[in-house]
Write an enzyme that holds these catalytic residues in place. Structure first.
Site, short mmCIF file in Angstrom:
data_model
loop_
_atom_site.label_atom_id
_atom_site.label_comp_id
_atom_site.label_asym_id
_atom_site.label_seq_id
_atom_site.Cartn_x
_atom_site.Cartn_y
_atom_site.Cartn_z
N ASN A 1 9.51 15.54 1.63
CA ASN A 1 9.84 15.99 2.99
C ASN A 1 11.35 16.22 3.03
O ASN A 1 12.14 15.28 3.09
CB ASN A 1 9.42 14.91 4.00
CG ASN A 1 9.80 15.29 5.42
OD1 ASN A 1 10.13 16.44 5.71
ND2 ASN A 1 9.74 14.31 6.32
N LYS B 1 13.16 17.47 5.29
CA LYS B 1 13.74 17.29 6.62
C LYS B 1 14.75 18.41 6.90
O LYS B 1 14.55 19.54 6.44
CB LYS B 1 14.35 15.90 6.76
CG LYS B 1 13.33 14.78 6.47
CD LYS B 1 13.86 13.41 6.80
CE LYS B 1 12.79 12.35 6.49
NZ LYS B 1 13.23 10.99 6.85
N HIS C 1 5.27 12.87 12.43
CA HIS C 1 6.34 12.08 11.81
C HIS C 1 7.07 11.28 12.90
O HIS C 1 7.25 11.75 14.03
CB HIS C 1 7.31 12.98 11.06
CG HIS C 1 8.20 12.25 10.11
ND1 HIS C 1 9.30 11.54 10.53
CD2 HIS C 1 8.13 12.10 8.77
CE1 HIS C 1 9.89 11.00 9.47
NE2 HIS C 1 9.19 11.32 8.38
N GLU D 1 10.07 10.64 13.39
CA GLU D 1 11.27 11.28 13.94
C GLU D 1 10.89 12.31 15.01
O GLU D 1 11.62 12.48 16.01
CB GLU D 1 12.06 11.93 12.81
CG GLU D 1 12.65 10.89 11.87
CD GLU D 1 13.07 11.44 10.52
OE1 GLU D 1 13.60 10.67 9.72
OE2 GLU D 1 12.83 12.65 10.27
N GLU E 1 4.04 5.33 7.34
CA GLU E 1 5.48 5.19 7.22
C GLU E 1 5.95 4.04 8.10
O GLU E 1 5.96 4.15 9.32
CB GLU E 1 6.19 6.49 7.63
CG GLU E 1 5.62 7.15 8.90
CD GLU E 1 6.55 8.22 9.43
OE1 GLU E 1 7.52 8.57 8.75
OE2 GLU E 1 6.32 8.67 10.56
N GLY F 1 14.92 5.43 5.81
CA GLY F 1 16.37 5.64 5.80
C GLY F 1 17.19 4.40 5.96
O GLY F 1 18.41 4.48 6.13
#
Length: 690
Positions: free
Chosen positions: A446, A448, A533, A535, A605, A611
Site C-alpha cells: 500500500n 499510500k 483502511h 486512515e 490492521e 506507523g
C-alpha cells in the site's frame, strides 16, 4: 439474539423428538412399515415392481434414517449437515402427505406406525409444522446448543445406528417389543369386538371365491355353494360406516363348510392355540417339528389347536405334505392375520378368548419331558407375562442410555480419547495443509500518498524484474495512488504482480468533483482496491454505510476488495478488539452473498501498530485472525472461512514476517512503508520461502 436461539432450540427439540419417536416405532415393527410401504406402492400402481426383500430393506433403512437424524438433532451433531438432510427429507415428505390428504389412496400414512394413528390431513398438518421447524433450524444451525462434546459425537452417532439396527433385527427375528395393535397380549378379542348399546352399526360383506370344474365364481354368505365347490379366497369389505370397534374384521371360517365359527371358538372356556400363517406358500417351515410337538401337547391335554390362513386348500395340502401337520386349518382375512402377529407362521395362545401369549416361529416354546406332562395352568406360558409396558420402556432406555454413558466415560478417561486426540491433531495438520493450499497467500503493498509518477513507475519496473527473475511463493499486489494506475499497469506483468487502487468512490458516476469511480479504476487495468483502511475511516469519516456502497460498486465492476478492519489502542486495552472487528465486518461486508464474499480479502490492521513501530506479537495476531475466521464461518460456513484470505497489516517487516506468516490463520500481509523499497518489500515476500 437470545429469542432467536430459544426459537432454534425449541424447533430442534420438536424435530428431534418427532423423528426419534417415528423412527423407533418403525424399527420396533419393521414388517408393519413394510406393509405400509406396500400400500403406498399399490396406490401408485407400483406394487408389482419391487420384491419383498427390497421393501423390507427400505422399511429398516427408513427407521434408521429417521432415528439417526432425530438423535443427531437432539445432540446437535454435525449441525449444518443434519439440518440440511432434515430439510431434504421433509420437503418431499410434505409433498407426499399433501397428495395423500387430497387423493386419500390409503387411510393412514403410518408415520408413527400403530402407536399413533393420524388422518392424512392431520399428517400433512404435522409435516407442515415440522417443515417450518426445520427451516428455522436450517437458517441458524449453529445456534443449536450441543448436548455432547464434539470429541464424543462419533460415539453417539455410531452407537445410535447400531442400536436402531439391532432393534429392527430383533423385532424381525422375534416379535415387536411394543405391540400397539388391537391384538396385543392381554386383549380379550370378544370385548374388542363389542359395540356399545345404541351405537350406529357398520355393515360388512364377506365374499368367497370358489372353484368347480375349472370355473371360478364369487358367492356371498347367503348363497354359499355346496361342498362340491373348492374355496379359493375369502374377502371382507365394509359397506357402510358406523361405530368401529378396535377389532371389527376378525373371523374364523370352517374351510369345509364355510361356516363362521368365530364365536364358537372364542366363547368356549379354556385354552386355544392358533397357528397364524397368512401365506402358507411363503411361511417359514424350519420349525415345523416344534409346531407339531406343541400340537401333540395340546391334543394330549385336551386343548384346541387350529391353523388360521388366507391360503387356499391346495396350499394347505402342500403344507401338510411337507410338515406332516394334522391340525385343522380355518380361513381368515390376510390383512387381519398380518395384523394379529408379525410372523409367518406365528403362534397365539388364548384363554377364554383372551390373548395370553404370542410367539414368533423363531422363538416357539420348547417343553421338556417334565413340562410336557404338566397342564398350561402349571406352566408359565399358560399365564400372562409379568413384564409391563413401563418396564419394557425402561429396559429400552437403559439398553440405549447405559452403554452410551459407559462408552462416553471410557472415551473420556481411557485410550479412546488419546486416540481421538492424535487423530484430531493429524486432522489439524491435514486441515492446515489444505487451508494453506486452498487459500491464496498474498503480500500486498500500500503505497499510500507517496512517490511521484516517475518514481512510482520506476519502482514498479524494479519490482517486476526482481520477481520475474526470482518467482515468489505467493501472490504479490501493489496498490498505488490513482495517478499511477494506468502507467504502472503498462510496465507490470499481470502474471507476476497484481495491481490495485487505494480507494474508490461510493458513487457510480456523476457530478462528484475529485472522485474516482470503481469503473474508472477497473478501466486502468487494476484488479484490486483497498477499502475501509483506518486512515480513510479516521481522516475522511468513512462510515460503515459508505463502505458498504463502495464494496458493492467495486464488486459490481469486477474488482476484488482488500477490506481493512482493526481496533485502536484504547479498544485493544479495553479488550474490545473482537467486538470492533466483528462490527466492522457486519456493517459493510456481511450483507454480501456467499458468492460475492468470495471476492473479499480481509486485512486486519491493529491501528495502534500502523506507523508507530509497534507490532502485535505473532500470538496476538494469530488469535485475532482465528477469531475473524470463526465469525466468517458463523456467517458463511466453514468452507468459505477456510477459503478466505486474511492478511496482517501492522508494521510487518522482513524481520518479523516469517514468524507471522508461519501462523495457520495469517495468510500474508498488507505492507505500508516497507513496500516503497524493492529490497524491503521483496524481503517480506521471500518470507513465504522460509
Amino acid at each position: 439474539m437470545m429469542v432467536r436461539k430459544i426459537a432454534v432450540n425449541v424447533a430442534r427439540l420438536v424435530i428431534a423428538m418427532t423423528f426419534i419417536l417415528s423412527g423407533f416405532v418403525k424399527a420396533v415393527d419393521p414388517l408393519g412399515t413394510q406393509y405400509k410401504i406396500d400400500d403406498y406402492l399399490k396406490a401408485m400402481q407400483l406394487g408389482t415392481f419391487l420384491p419383498d426383500f427390497l421393501t423390507l430393506t427400505a422399511s429398516v433403512l427408513l427407521s434408521a434414517v429417521e432415528f439417526g437424524l432425530g438423535i443427531c438433532m437432539l445432540f446437535a451433531i454435525r449441525r449444518r449437515l443434519v439440518s440440511l438432510l432434515a430439510l431434504c427429507m421433509m420437503i418431499p415428505m410434505t409433498a407426499l402427505t399433501l397428495w395423500l390428504a387430497v387423493a386419500n389412496p390409503v387411510t393412514d400414512c403410518g408415520c408413527f406406525g400403530d402407536a399413533v394413528t393420524l388422518t392424512n390431513w392431520q399428517t400433512f398438518t404435522k409435516n407442515v409444522v415440522l417443515l417450518g421447524c426445520v427451516a428455522i433450524v436450517r437458517y441458524r444451525p449453529l445456534d443449536m446448543m450441543r448436548f455432547v462434546s464434539k470429541t464424543n459425537q462419533w460415539i453417539v452417532t455410531n452407537y445410535s445406528m447400531l442400536f436402531i439396527f439391532a432393534v429392527s433385527a430383533w423385532s424381525l427375528y422375534d416379535l415387536p417389543q411394543f405391540d400397539f395393535r388391537p391384538y396385543h397380549v392381554g386383549t380379550n378379542i370378544l370385548k374388542g369386538m363389542e359395540i356399545p348399546e345404541g351405537a350406529e352399526m357398520p355393515t360388512f360383506e364377506t365374499t368367497y371365491l370358489m372353484e368347480k370344474d375349472g370355473k371360478r365364481q364369487t358367492f356371498d354368505i347367503d348363497h354359499y355353494p355346496d361342498s362340491t365347490w373348492t374355496l379359493i379366497e375369502a374377502n371382507t369389505r365394509q359397506l357402510t360406516k358406523g361405530y368401529e370397534p378396535p377389532i371389527h374384521d376378525f373371523y374364523i371360517n370352517d374351510i369345509e363348510t364355510g361356516e363362521d365359527i368365530t364365536m364358537q371358538l372364542l366363547e368356549q372356556k379354556g385354552y386355544l392355540f392358533l397357528l397364524v400363517t397368512p401365506h402358507l406358500g411363503s411361511a417359514d417351515d424350519s420349525q415345523f417339528d416344534r409346531i407339531n410337538e406343541l400340537y401333540e401337547y395340546s391334543r394330549d391335554h385336551g386343548y384346541r389347536f387350529y391353523g388360521l390362513t388366507a391360503s387356499d386348500e391346495k396350499a394347505i395340502g402342500q403344507w401338510r405334505d411337507m410338515t406332516g401337520a394334522e391340525y385343522t386349518f380355518c380361513q381368515s382375512d390376510e390383512t387381519v392375520l398380518k395384523t394379529i402377529i408379525r410372523s409367518n407362521p406365528g403362534l397365539l395362545l388364548l384363554k377364554d378368548g383372551t390373548i395370553v401369549r404370542k410367539w414368533s416361529h423363531n422363538n416357539l416354546p420348547q417343553l421338556d419331558e417334565e413340562q410336557a406332562n404338566k397342564s398350561l395352568e402349571q406352566l408359565d406360558i399358560g399365564h400372562l407375562p409379568k413384564d409391563t409396558t413401563p418396564r419394557k420402556i425402561l429396559d429400552i432406555v437403559l439398553w440405549y442410555m447405559l452403554p452410551l454413558f459407559l462408552l462416553t466415560i471410557a472415551d473420556r478417561l481411557w485410550a479412546w480419547s488419546k486416540w481421538m486426540k492424535r487423530k484430531e491433531e493429524t486432522n489439524k495438520i491435514f486441515k492446515l495443509l489444505r487451508k494453506k493450499k486452498m487459500r491464496k497467500k498474498i503480500v500486498a503493498g500500500n503505497w499510500k500518498m507517496n512517490l511521484n509518477l516517475q518514481d512510482g513507475v520506476a519502482l514498479a519496473k524494479e519490482l517486476n524484474e526482481a520477481l520475474a527473475a526470482d518467482k515468489p511463493n505467493c501472490d504479490v499486489i501493489i496498490c498505488t495512488p490513482f495517478i499511477h494506475l494506468a502507467s504502472v499497469a503498462q510496465v507490470l506483468d499481470a502474471n507476476v504482480i497484481g495491481l490495485g487502487a487505494e480507494n474508490c468512490a461510493d458513487k457510480e458516476k456523476g457530478a462528484y468533483t475529485g472522485e474516482v469511480s470503481a469503473e474508472m479504476v477497473k478501466s486502468t487495468g487494476a484488479q484490486y482496491v483497498i477499502l475501509g483502511h483506518s486512515e480513510r475511516r479516521q481522516y475522511y469519516s468513512e462510515t460503515p454505510e459508505i463502505l458498504k456502497e463502495k464494496v458493492q460498486l467495486a464488486l459490481k465492476n469486477g474488482l476484488k476488495v482488500i477490506f481493512c478492519i482493526g481496533e485502536t489502542l484504547e479498544e485493544r486495552e479495553a479488550n474490545k478488539q473482537n467486538e470492533v472487528v466483528k462490527a466492522e465486518l457486519e456493517g459493510s461486508v456481511f450483507n454480501l452473498s456467499e458468492e460475492e464474499f468470495r471476492n473479499i480479502v480481509i486485512a486486519y490492521e491493529p491501528i495502534w501498530a500502523i506507523g508507530t513501530g509497534k507490532t502485535a506479537t505473532a500470538e496476538q495476531a494469530e488469535e485475532i485472525h482465528a477469531y475473524i475466521r470463526s465469525i466468517v464461518a458463523e456467517k458463511y460456513g466453514a468452507t468459505v472461512a477456510d477459503d478466505t484470505t486474511i492478511l496482517y497489516g501492522g508494521s510487518c517487516k522482513a524481520s518479523n514476517a516469517p514468524e507471522l506468516f508461519a501462523k495457520p490463520d495469517i495468510d500474508g500481509g498488507l505492507i505500508g512503508g516497507a513496500s516503497l523499497k524493492c529490497a524491503d518489500f521483496k524481503g517480506i515476500i521471500d518470507a513465504w520461502k522460509k
